[in-house]
Write an enzyme that holds these catalytic residues in place. Structure first.
Site, mmCIF file in Angstrom:
data_model
loop_
_atom_site.group_PDB
_atom_site.id
_atom_site.type_symbol
_atom_site.label_atom_id
_atom_site.label_comp_id
_atom_site.label_asym_id
_atom_site.label_seq_id
_atom_site.Cartn_x
_atom_site.Cartn_y
_atom_site.Cartn_z
ATOM 1 N N SER A 46 0.944 -1.216 0.072
ATOM 2 C CA SER A 46 0.068 -0.010 0.122
ATOM 3 C C SER A 46 0.734 1.279 0.072
ATOM 4 C CB SER A 46 -0.733 -0.077 1.048
ATOM 5 O OG SER A 46 -0.043 0.074 2.325
ATOM 6 N N GLY A 47 2.288 0.980 0.035
ATOM 7 C CA GLY A 47 3.043 2.412 0.165
ATOM 8 C C GLY A 47 3.583 2.783 -1.137
ATOM 9 N N TYR A 48 4.236 3.749 -1.189
ATOM 10 C CA TYR A 48 4.776 4.231 -2.419
ATOM 11 C C TYR A 48 5.732 3.303 -3.300
ATOM 12 C CZ TYR A 48 2.647 8.743 -1.078
ATOM 13 O OH TYR A 48 1.972 9.611 -0.762
ATOM 14 N N CYS B 187 17.151 4.877 -2.452
ATOM 15 C CA CYS B 187 17.327 5.837 -3.321
ATOM 16 C C CYS B 187 18.457 6.852 -3.489
ATOM 17 C CB CYS B 187 16.068 6.484 -3.488
ATOM 18 S SG CYS B 187 15.614 7.313 -1.995
ATOM 19 N N ASN C 197 13.334 8.399 -7.694
ATOM 20 C CA ASN C 197 13.677 7.536 -6.546
ATOM 21 C C ASN C 197 12.649 6.489 -6.323
ATOM 22 O OD1 ASN C 197 11.813 9.924 -6.255
ATOM 23 N ND2 ASN C 197 11.134 9.032 -4.162
#
Lengths: 345, 345, 345, 345
Positions: A10-12, A146, A312
């Site tokens: 559910s995160g980026y 990143c 990133n």
């Protein structure tokens, strides 16, 4: 066709992983987990995927077996749950910081005591450009951070070529707000975050350890890293100020970069004579797996400024992980990663 | 596999056309013209395409024959050069305003006297959702204007259903800076353009004529259109304030929209109960060919607000043109247009 | 020199109030309250005031008497605590919605049951341009809502002149993120909020009631209001689409606006022939108390588009409140409000 | 009350000068020149000043005598026209680079051959914090460059204290688009400039010479300066990476900064334990004359990162010039420069 699942979807990072994998020709996404959104369509967290897939989030406790498991959990979670996760898949690619560093002492300095130091060293560092052979032979991969990724890609050719002072390099990274993750906080509140030039980590950034670990393969290496938040959502750009041990001409630097990166599918050398994009800018790279690398040589000093830019969330996370999967599986390294980016945007 | 060329390939519409066509499975890009950049790599104008293609710009005088010619020239150019262009390809898709309106008087009101009024009426209006059958049978297509596209897609179902006052609709469109094209000017200078809420065309927007022409197919129609520039690069979003002739419940409006758009591959109905993206927002759509459509019904009046959002350069221009090509050629309408968009970005 | 205090001084409205009052020649700021920040320097919440004042936040329970009390509390708080507040000062200016509407039924529709309906009607609506005489005689003032302010200032002259259809007006307002207040939430998270064109309240915006209340003084009035969030921090801009009952020439509209606003110190009529700022844009107004008003007349219909722009935190809140104080106290209306704004910014 | 004029008043520096001087208690603005806008209201170029002044631009050929002349001309102009300008006023403050450097060879390296090397050395460098005594005695002042200003203010205390390696410092500056001036160009076009992290001058920035000239007063000094363009309009922020010759504790650095800047009216030391603004950020400084200075000490190395932020058009240009005027005239140094800045914005 292999079946992959995403733990912590559910995160980026998980969202980008899912977007890329849905378009990957050799992969079927089996499960995507989210405890809080279990049962809901994945588009609830990733509205760009509306209509693109009927997938719904699975409760992580219901995660079944698959051929390859991606984990995009908060730092520490994957290590803590390792005994549960290990049986689920033969292959495992982790996007957190849990398995990036081999040295427990260095890990502890930046992230606290490692819950499972016995696991360190079992994972191949996932940045293909500096670890392709190990990834090819690995079943477990830890995708790099990143800011580490963009710094390493700027610096590796020069450190490997042995032409720079190995302890004087200053890396000044500028990053977008997506680096902070999906959780709102005081600093991410739009009236506060908009228009900033905010020194986010002027010293002590945790990714320093990864950069130094990679660069130290060819001799002790030190980098002085700072990260500043600027008003973009995606993107990380490094100005790496390195100091030459002996004078180099422009063509020498070109030579070093070309011989190092000429065959890399996702590194582009960018240094044109003019134009708004004559040097790398992450603005061009949103959604892509490219790292653009360029440089300028200071005519009045021994400084060389190497510039690198990435998205990133892609080359700096999910795209790097997919590239590692492609290598690990013996597929075309570019599979699923063809998006060239938008201009203007 | 057909061979297509792009006439006028250095602008933003031409660039998006090129990006999409390079990824299209049934198309080979033959030539892309630019007078000023002839001989230069196409990435000179479109830096996102670095490494994606070895194509170079061709001088427009050297444009050869192809199966389908896209033109992305400034308004008026394609019409003026028509006699030279017509022999080059059997099929022709134009992105300018030259051939969108059939009525020379209305064209003249907005764009000045048409240089070739004899050509009007020969082109099918390119917006698939309101003209699919004509496009299927056409060899010549005129892709719609971006603000017209987003307005028409918001309004067509309601006008066709005959449930609104046909002359009271106010359409308030917000647009990004890419609508102004690639040429710098005083108003596009970043210190001046950044952070604006600038009434760009409060009255008299030229796309009004297209909207009214389409909506008038089912009876005289009038729209009151305004366009405001806001601080995004891509995107056009319409708030269409329509007034109902009789009370409708939410489910009635849903019914109208679903029956109209349920089978459309590029229209998504978006109206969730909560969340930051519960209604259409072009932020989600950069690079995609989607038009998201949603609505809210005013409980205290006879007003229905229909909201539609697009990427002005894709669904509002190049993507719409490719969709039309796919229809015209009998291909899968979605070919080359699968990019789902990025989040967050 | 009078002594004023600010109740609820840690939010954005309270912060602007403090900034303005610290520069006001006839005012001494006595206390600024914040329960959570009691004892801390005010710059903890308002970092722009570092070095500008030695003031620290006071616990609201320690609020003492003063000559004039400003309240910038969340909606409902001031009304609920009224019996405690009333004895503290002879004069009271409220920035919340608690006392703006005189009709308890209308208040209830938008904000829920009013805790103290007996207080309604005791406060003068604080927008000087439509209520100066009442403010002059008042001891209690309720500053208007930001979107109401910008809408009223766009519309009042036309409604008062009796030249428009009083029930057809559509007001499409674009606003910045500071309207949402200082509390982070999912929708204000920078990756999500940046670059939006988000229909924030397409229907049912609570400020509608204020607008209609003011416009109805000269006859029943209806406005159809929508608010869209765009990527700025400060600013509210209204496009008011009004429909004329009889044809007017440009000079007629100018006449109406000039005679209505010619003597107003904080309304500027802006409608130049060309230039990026030929019409009102809140970009120019950050930090100022100006409302810029301009218009365009649709040559092809009976529509007049009036455009108004303000800084929502100043003219739309704190500045409006200070202007009301100046009137109430018989001072120069412009005292403390001279900041002309920045360009470019 | 003295009479001042502004030569070259249509650019961004001239506009800020005018804004500040219109609010200055001891100054009357006599003339503001612009050749292309002669006769037009100054608000034509500076729309924020609408209603603030009836001044109109004067043709530069009609510039008369005054007590103090500010020049905000393109580089080279003031020097070339010096014989015409010198008789116009006894006091002269220049905002260009023409008179900042005393050494003609160094000037030539960055700006080309100086047209009037005989004038070099006659102007006091205008940055009060490093040249107050000379400014006090001067009649001719050259305000410093914006990136030089922010870099010098970050570095001067450390170089003066003799605690840093004088040739290893890397200064990484991030700047807004207003630094590029008012003239639109390809790189300033909003679709291109928005969202960039663009290496604007990775090496060879001209302001390097000013920084080194000032720092070299206490011994040879070298700085490695780079400037990156980010998505703000105003602001310059420096991360100055300096390397200590001997270990210092945090309180030592605080001691050096406090003793150096404690009495400075426009330098604020900012380094809080937490919060989004714990370190300097130009976001807070738009319109103000402050330079905020903070630092972080790297616990793992000999690096100290000093952070400084300014508004490039105010402290970095027009405000610095007014501060110099105040000193030169023996006035309160803060006169006309009290604006504290906005938050949030």
């Amino acid at each position: 066709m292999i079946r992959v699942s995403i733990l912590g979807g559910s995160g980026y990072g998980g969202g980008e992983l899912l977007r890329i994998l849905l378009g990957h020709p050799a992969v079927e996404v089996s499960q995507v987990t989210s405890r809080s959104l279990a049962g809901k369509p994945v588009s609830r967290a990733h509205p760009n995927l509306r209509g693109a897939t009927p997938l719904r989030f699975t409760d992580p406790d219901d995660l079944g077996q698959c051929d390859l498991l991606f984990a995009a959990l908060p730092h520490g979670e994957a290590a803590r749950r390792w005994d549960d996760l290990a049986p689920l898949a033969e292959r495992f690619i982790d996007l957190s910081a849990d398995f990036r560093l081999d040295d427990p002492a260095i890990h502890a300095r930046h992230y606290g005591e490692h819950p499972r130091p016995d696991l360190l060293g079992r994972f191949a560092y996932g940045l293909a450009e500096v670890n392709r052979d190990a990834i090819r032979d690995a079943t477990h991969v830890a995708a790099g951070g990143c800011n580490a990724t963009v710094s390493i890609l700027a610096l590796a050719p020069l450190y490997e070529a042995g032409v720079v002072h190995r302890d004087r390099t200053v890396v000044d990274v500028k990053v977008g707000s997506s680096e902070g993750g999906a959780q709102p906080n005081e600093g991410s509140h739009h009236p506060i975050r908009s228009g900033v030039v905010r020194p986010y980590k002027a010293v002590g950034h945790r990714h320093t350890a990864e950069v130094e670990a990679v660069l130290s393969r060819t001799g002790d290496a030190r980098v002085h890293l700072s990260v500043t938040a600027v008003d973009v959502v995606r993107g990380a750009a490094a100005l790496a100020h390195v100091f030459l041990t002996e004078p180099l001409a422009e063509k020498d630097v070109w030579g070093i970069l070309r011989s190092r990166y000429g065959a890399e599918p996702f590194v582009r050398l960018v240094a044109e004579r003019s134009g708004a994009f004559k040097l790398p800018d992450p603005k061009l790279l949103a959604g892509t797996n490219y790292c653009d690398v360029g440089f300028e040589l200071d005519p009045l000093s021994d400084r060389l400024v190497v510039i690198a830019a990435i998205d990133n969330l892609v080359k700096g996370s999910a795209g790097q992980a997919v590239q590692a999967m492609n290598i690990m599986m013996g597929w075309d390294e570019r599979a699923g990663l063809a998006f060239p980016g938008l201009h203007p945007v």
